[in-house]
Each structure stands twice: as structure tokens, then as C-alpha cells.
Design a protein around this motif. Structure first.
Motif, PDB file in Angstrom:
ATOM      1  N   SER A   1      -5.216   2.206 -11.619  1.00 46.60           N
ATOM      2  CA  SER A   1      -5.754   1.725 -12.893  1.00 46.60           C
ATOM      3  C   SER A   1      -6.785   0.623 -12.671  1.00 46.60           C
ATOM      4  O   SER A   1      -6.820  -0.020 -11.611  1.00 46.60           O
TER       5      SER A   1
ATOM      6  N   THR B   1      -6.934  -2.251 -14.057  1.00 44.16           N
ATOM      7  CA  THR B   1      -6.281  -3.570 -13.909  1.00 44.16           C
ATOM      8  C   THR B   1      -5.856  -3.802 -12.464  1.00 44.16           C
ATOM      9  O   THR B   1      -6.072  -4.878 -11.892  1.00 44.16           O
ATOM     10  N   SER B   2      -5.267  -2.755 -11.864  1.00 45.24           N
ATOM     11  CA  SER B   2      -4.826  -2.884 -10.478  1.00 45.24           C
ATOM     12  C   SER B   2      -6.006  -2.945  -9.514  1.00 45.24           C
ATOM     13  O   SER B   2      -5.945  -3.614  -8.474  1.00 45.24           O
TER      14      SER B   2
ATOM     15  N   GLN C   1      -7.081  -6.398  -9.134  1.00 48.84           N
ATOM     16  CA  GLN C   1      -6.250  -7.148  -8.191  1.00 48.84           C
ATOM     17  C   GLN C   1      -6.624  -6.803  -6.751  1.00 48.84           C
ATOM     18  O   GLN C   1      -6.652  -7.658  -5.872  1.00 48.84           O
TER      19      GLN C   1
ATOM     20  N   LEU D   1       0.564  -5.730  -2.723  1.00 47.90           N
ATOM     21  CA  LEU D   1       0.173  -5.049  -3.973  1.00 47.90           C
ATOM     22  C   LEU D   1       1.140  -3.914  -4.281  1.00 47.90           C
ATOM     23  O   LEU D   1       1.513  -3.701  -5.440  1.00 47.90           O
TER      24      LEU D   1
ATOM     25  N   HIS E   1       4.417  -5.471  -5.771  1.00 45.40           N
ATOM     26  CA  HIS E   1       4.399  -6.245  -7.009  1.00 45.40           C
ATOM     27  C   HIS E   1       3.568  -5.639  -8.131  1.00 45.40           C
ATOM     28  O   HIS E   1       3.606  -6.132  -9.256  1.00 45.40           O
ATOM     29  N   ASP E   2       2.809  -4.594  -7.868  1.00 44.64           N
ATOM     30  CA  ASP E   2       1.965  -3.997  -8.910  1.00 44.64           C
ATOM     31  C   ASP E   2       2.330  -2.518  -9.025  1.00 44.64           C
ATOM     32  O   ASP E   2       1.899  -1.695  -8.239  1.00 44.64           O
TER      33      ASP E   2
ATOM     34  N   GLY F   1       1.450  -0.352 -11.191  1.00 46.97           N
ATOM     35  CA  GLY F   1       0.277   0.486 -11.473  1.00 46.97           C
ATOM     36  C   GLY F   1      -0.448   0.840 -10.185  1.00 46.97           C
ATOM     37  O   GLY F   1      -0.893   1.971  -9.988  1.00 46.97           O
ATOM     38  N   PHE F   2      -0.549  -0.132  -9.262  1.00 49.48           N
ATOM     39  CA  PHE F   2      -1.214   0.106  -7.978  1.00 49.48           C
ATOM     40  C   PHE F   2      -0.407   1.096  -7.138  1.00 49.48           C
ATOM     41  O   PHE F   2      -0.952   2.078  -6.617  1.00 49.48           O
ATOM     42  N   SER F   3       0.926   0.837  -7.026  1.00 52.96           N
ATOM     43  CA  SER F   3       1.754   1.709  -6.196  1.00 52.96           C
ATOM     44  C   SER F   3       1.813   3.116  -6.762  1.00 52.96           C
ATOM     45  O   SER F   3       1.806   4.102  -6.017  1.00 52.96           O
TER      46      SER F   3
END
Length: 611
Positions: free
Chosen positions: A19, A21-22, A25, A111, A114-115, A117-119
Motif C-alpha cells: 500500500s 502508506t507502507s 514507511q 517493517l 510492525h506494518d 500492510g507491508f507484510s
């Protein structure tokens, strides 16, 4: 520059499902590096910990003189160094002046942890790559061993996940699952089956809507599911899950990935916490009530008889019906039964059937499911469930709506009920104590109360006598209340004289103990130096001592005669003041009592102004 970098990263295959947002980051974790023509970026058999993305320039991937691939702007390499400690399988060399973006393993793993969306995006990209391994094998025929290693790494990542991972196509046919998904579905053979068959109707509709929206929308889908998903396994086990859905690919190669996490145990725990919180709230209210009560004082034989019945029935589970006028202390009798019962370590839940609107009392007693009626935004546990293994006290049972009485009858007979809006039957073990000031048998004859319910409630009747019929107890209770209120209000303790006791026992006490409590509290508040003028406190003392009252010094009046005398005296005052109750030259001033007291007596004595 940051937005441009995010847009650039979204076009990188490894990050295409992540995403925005990710990606933002991720951009914060990147660094850049510059290589000149023919400069080695890394060599084969060296341990790596960095992934590279070509910002501009050209790079060859090779083993000595054998070139596996040539990469340019937007390509990435070295990504497996992010997830293992294996040595590089090939060398990378810049073919011209080249700038690369780098991400270190530590930042990548942080990442992933803690994220979500990233994973999730990385997982979706890896799953997509997993599907494309055959094409990669054709292009890299000489790297078969590397492909197998890559496949094993991705499979290990997917299969080792504790969350269920399900990938399906636009026709809802399952194309990939991990062991956690098979365990959730209770089925090892789910490939090519319709994923919607494993959901309840509401959840299937939700997934279908999200997929149709994703097909119509060209942009990447990467969302948390807006509601929980109920999965129905092949063995008919229902589980509640939360999770995410993402879309990958384009056109006929479009796939959707569901990642589901079973939250059944968490919801059960949360439900128990809510139930315990509600029970705690009720118990706190009960403690508050108990600490402000005056106990049961019983010197008169009629009250002793009632307490003897309490002792007889308390240890049983028999249903008890307490009858008595308003304010006689029916609730104290109910508390005494519960306290002496074998359920005294469980809650005593009380509800006043006459104080709750008819349209809400069913929900209050039996609970309701979310959406059962307008305003039911959350599920609610009813008081019968809160009272499970304990006692429920149904005060003013005669006011219960007629249409709700069969449901109460079912609880008494079968020990079960259905919450509002639910088809689930709940079993409870509850001891029922009911109370009323009405004649329930007479109401059943007039069709206002079910006769079968009356007999079910009237297993063990207890009659609580009116205060006027307990002359011995009136002064004992009054003195006890005086002592408590004096301490509470920091007043000098007042002791009743013979004259005070005579005034107290001569009054009719239509409001019973509750009225006595209110008058005693008022008396203590207005007392001065331990003295009280009871003639200004007790309503009918003015009648007894009025100069026009035809009361003989030799004859003792009955309670009925006292009421008649009081009514006549109030009527006389109202007529003289032309029915003016308060204010200057009003009836209250003439009678030397507060206007509120006079208004209360007019209502109690049913005095009506003539037309």
C-alpha cells in the motif's frame, strides 16, 4: 521527492502489492549508492544483507562470463538476502554509470513485523511470483537449483504462517492455501473449490462485494476486512476471523489473497470480561443497597411469622412469591432468602418490572443480539444470564406485560430462553423470587395476568404485613433509623419519648416502612439540639391536636376513624381557603404543614375538588 519515490517503488515488482502508506514507511528506510562502469556491486558466494533497486543505469547478473540476466531502471535484485543468510548465487556488476536504492535486512524485517500492510503486500507479491515460477524456469534454465531454493523459501514463508492464507481467482476458485488455511477449512483438498462455500451468508456476501469492487477498480486492493468473517469448516465448525484482502495481477491473471486470523478465543475472553464487568457493576449496586439498609426488625408476631417462612424456604430452590403493600420491605425479605440460601456466593440480580418501559423489558430480562431492533448496535446479556447460578428478584411482577409472561413461564418450567433476535436457546440455573402489591389471582381472573404463571410463582407465598399492623415494631424501627441518620448527618442522637411513640403508633402509615424512613430522615435534618417537633413531621398529628377535632380524651380511635377524621379536617381547611393549597392564607399554612406534605395527603386520601 518523497511522493515521486513512492510512485517509483509502487512500480517495482517486489513492492507492487504494498500500500501507499507502507511504501512511505519503506521510503524512509532506503539509502542510495553510486557505481561506475564495470564496478562490482557484489560477488558470488559472499553473504549478503542488502536488496538493490536500480534507480538509473544497467546491471548484469552473471557467473564469471556467463550472463544470467541484464537489469535496468525499475528492476531489483538481491532480495533473498533479506530473508536468509545464504551466500550470493551470482555476481552483480554495473555495465554503466549506475545509481541504486538499498534496503538493509534489519530495516526490512522491522517493517514486516510492525506494518501488516507491508507484510501483506510482500506476501501477495511472493505468492504471485510463486505462480510465475514456470516462466522464470524457462528464462533461467541454467538456474534450476536457484529456482528450487527460491520456491522453498517462499513456500516456507507461506506455510509457516500461523494465519490462514487463501489465494483465489476472479471466479472465486481457490488456487493456493497454506496449512493454517486447510486447518481452518477442516479440509486438505480445497484447491479449485469455491472459497465462498466456506463462509456463512453474511461473510460470503461481504467477500463477494469486495472482489467485485476490486475487479471493477483498476487500482490495487489492499484493505482490512470491514467486518469479521465466519468460516464454516467441512466438519461444520464455525469460527470467527478478522483479516485483510488484497488484489494482485491484471486481467485474466487477477488474484485475491485473504489472510485470516481466528479470533474466537479472544472474543470469548472479551465476552467473559464484559459479563464479569456487568456482574461487578450489579454487585456494587447491591453492596451499596445493603450498606444503606436497616435490616429486618421483627418484634411483632406477624413479622416473626414471615421471617420463619424465610428460614424454611431459603435452603431450597423453590420459587417464592412475596406479597405486601408498597414500602413494607419485600426486597429485604428477598435479600434475606438469598443470603441464607446455598446460592449466597452468587449474585442476586434485581429488576423492577414496573419501572422499565414495556418495549424494553424483554431485552432487559433476556438480552438481545446486535441488530435485533432499532438502536441495538451491540449484543447485550440479559439479567437472567447475569443471575445464572444465583438468584433473580422480580419486583412488581404484576406489572409485567401479558405478552411477555409466556417467556417467563418457559424460564421457570424449562430453565431456558431465547434472547431477542436470536434463534439460540440459552440454558440457565436461576432461583426466582417475585414480589407484588397486587392480588395476582384476582388479576388472572380479569385476564390481566396468566393464571398458570401465578401458580408457578406462588409455590411458596410469603405475606409481609403492613407497618400499621406491626405496632410493636414501629418505634423500634424508628429509633434504629434515627440513630443511623443522626450518625450520617452528624446530628445529636434523638431518643423517642412516650409522647413521641404515641404519635408514631397512632399514624396510619400508608407508605409503610419507606414512608417512615423518609419522615425520620426529614425529622433528623430539621432537629435542633436533639429535639424534634413530631407534630410538624407526622401528617395526621395536626388532626389529632387541632382545636376543632372532635377527639374524646377517653375514647381510642381506630385507624379507619383517624383517616376519616384527617380527611374531614383537610377538606375543612381547603373549603375555608377556597382550595388554595400553598402560599399566604393557603390550606397548608392553616394546617401548619408544608404544601408538599398536604399535596401528598390529598392524593393519598383521594380528595377531589367538587365541580
Amino acid at each position: 521527492m518523497s511522493k515521486n519515490l513512492e510512485d517509483f517503488l509502487s512500480n517495482i515488482s517486489f513492492f507492487s502489492e504494498v500500500s501507499k502508506t507502507s511504501l512511505k514507511q519503506l521510503a524512509n528506510q532506503l539509502s542510495d549508492d553510486f557505481y561506475i562502469k564495470n564496478e562490482t556491486i557484489f560477488e558470488k558466494n559472499t553473504v549478503g544483507h542488502t536488496m538493490y533497486v536500480i534507480l538509473n543505469g544497467t546491471v548484469k547478473i552473471h557467473d564469471k562470463d556467463h550472463v544470467y540476466d541484464t537489469l535496468s531502471t525499475g528492476d531489483c535484485f538481491g532480495e533473498y538476502a533479506l530473508i536468509d543468510n545464504e551466500t550470493r548465487s551470482a555476481s552483480a556488476t554495473a555495465l554503466e554509470k549506475t545509481t541504486v536504492l538499498k534496503i538493509e535486512r534489519e530495516a526490512f524485517i522491522n517493517l514486516m513485523k510492525h506494518d501488516i500492510g507491508f507484510s501483506q503486500g510482500i506476501l501477495a507479491a511472493m505468492i504471485k511470483r510463486h505462480r510465475e515460477l514456470d516462466l522464470i524456469q524457462e528464462r533461467l534454465a541454467s538456474s534450476k537449483l536457484e529456482i528450487e531454493r527460491t520456491n522453498n523459501k517462499i513456500s516456507g514463508l507461506i506455510n509457516g504462517a500461523m494465519d490462514a492464507i487463501i489465494m483465489f481467482d476472479t471466479q472465486f476458485k481457490i488456487v493456493l492455501t497454506n496449512p493454517s488455511a486447510n486447518l481452518l477449512f477442516e479440509n486438505e483438498d480445497v484447491l479449485q473449490r469455491n472459497v465462498l462455500f466456506f463462509f456463512d451468508e453474511q461473510s460470503a456476501n461481504l467477500i463477494e462485494t469486495l472482489v467485485e469492487s476490486g475487479i471493477a477498480n483498476a487500482s490495487t486492493v489492499n484493505n482490512y476486512l470491514p467486518d469479521t468473517i465466519t468460516v464454516i469448516g467441512s466438519k461444520d465448525t464455525h469460527t470467527i476471523n478478522e483479516g485483510t484482502i488484497s488484489k494482485s495481477g491484471h486481467g485474466s491473471e487477477t488474484f485475491f489473497t485473504l489472510i485470516l486470523r481466528n479470533i474466537e478465543e479472544r472474543l470469548i475472553t472479551e465476552d467473559k470480561i464484559k459479563l464479569l464487568t456487568k456482574q461487578t457493576k450489579y454487585l456494587e449496586e447491591e453492596i451499596k443497597e445493603l450498606t444503606s439498609s436497616y435490616g429486618i426488625i421483627a418484634a411483632h408476631h406477624s413479622m416473626k411469622k414471615a421471617l420463619n417462612l424465610v428460614h424454611q424456604v431459603a435452603k431450597t430452590d423453590a420459587t417464592v412469591l412475596i406479597h405486601g403493600e408498597t414500602g413494607t420491605g419485600k426486597e429485604l425479605i428477598a435479600r434475606a432468602i438469598h443470603k441464607e440460601s446455598n446460592r449466597n456466593d452468587k449474585p442476586l440480580i434485581r429488576i423492577n418490572c414496573g419501572a422499565i418501559p414495556a418495549n424494553l423489558i424483554e431485552s432487559e430480562l433476556f438480552g438481545h443480539e446486535k441488530g435485533a431492533f432499532t438502536g441495538a448496535t451491540v449484543s447485550r446479556k440479559g439479567r437472567f444470564l447475569l443471575a445464572d447460578k444465583g438468584t433473580i428478584f422480580l419486583d412488581e411482577i404484576g406489572e409485567m406485560p401479558l405478552e411477555l409472561q409466556p417467556k417467563l413461564l418457559r424460564v421457570i418450567q424449562e430453565g431456558e430462553f431465547d434472547p431477542v433476535g436470536s434463534s439460540e436457546t440459552i440454558k440457565v440455573d436461576v432461583r426466582i423470587i417475585a414480589a407484588t402489591h397486587r392480588d395476582l389471582l384476582e388479576r388472572s381472573h380479569s385476564g390481566k395476568f396468566r393464571e398458570d404463571l401465578f401458580y408457578r410463582l406462588n409455590v411458596f407465598p410469603i405475606e409481609v404485613p403492613a407497618l400499621r399492623d406491626r405496632e410493636q415494631d414501629i418505634c423500634l424501627i424508628a429509633q434504629e433509623m434515627i440513630n443511623l441518620f443522626s450518625k450520617k448527618l452528624h446530628k445529636t442522637t434523638i431518643h423517642l419519648t412516650k409522647a413521641d411513640k404515641a404519635l408514631l403508633t397512632s399514624y396510619h402509615w400508608p407508605g409503610n416502612v419507606r414512608e417512615l424512613q423518609n419522615l425520620i430522615e426529614r425529622a433528623v435534618i430539621v432537629s435542633e439540639n436533639g429535639m424534634i417537633n413530631w407534630q410538624t413531621i407526622i401528617p395526621n398529628t395536626l388532626v389529632l391536636h387541632h382545636k376543632d377535632a372532635p377527639v374524646s380524651n377517653d375514647r381510642v380511635l381506630t385507624s379507619k376513624e383517624l383517616i376519616t377524621l384527617e380527611k374531614e379536617n383537610i377538606l375543612k381547611a381547603l373549603k375555608q381557603t377556597k382550595w388554595k393549597i400553598s402560599g399566604k392564607q393557603g390550606a397548608a399554612e392553616l394546617l401548619q404543614i408544608p404544601p408538599t406534605t398536604l399535596a401528598s395527603r390529598i392524593k393519598a386520601l383521594k380528595i377531589e375538588r367538587p365541580v
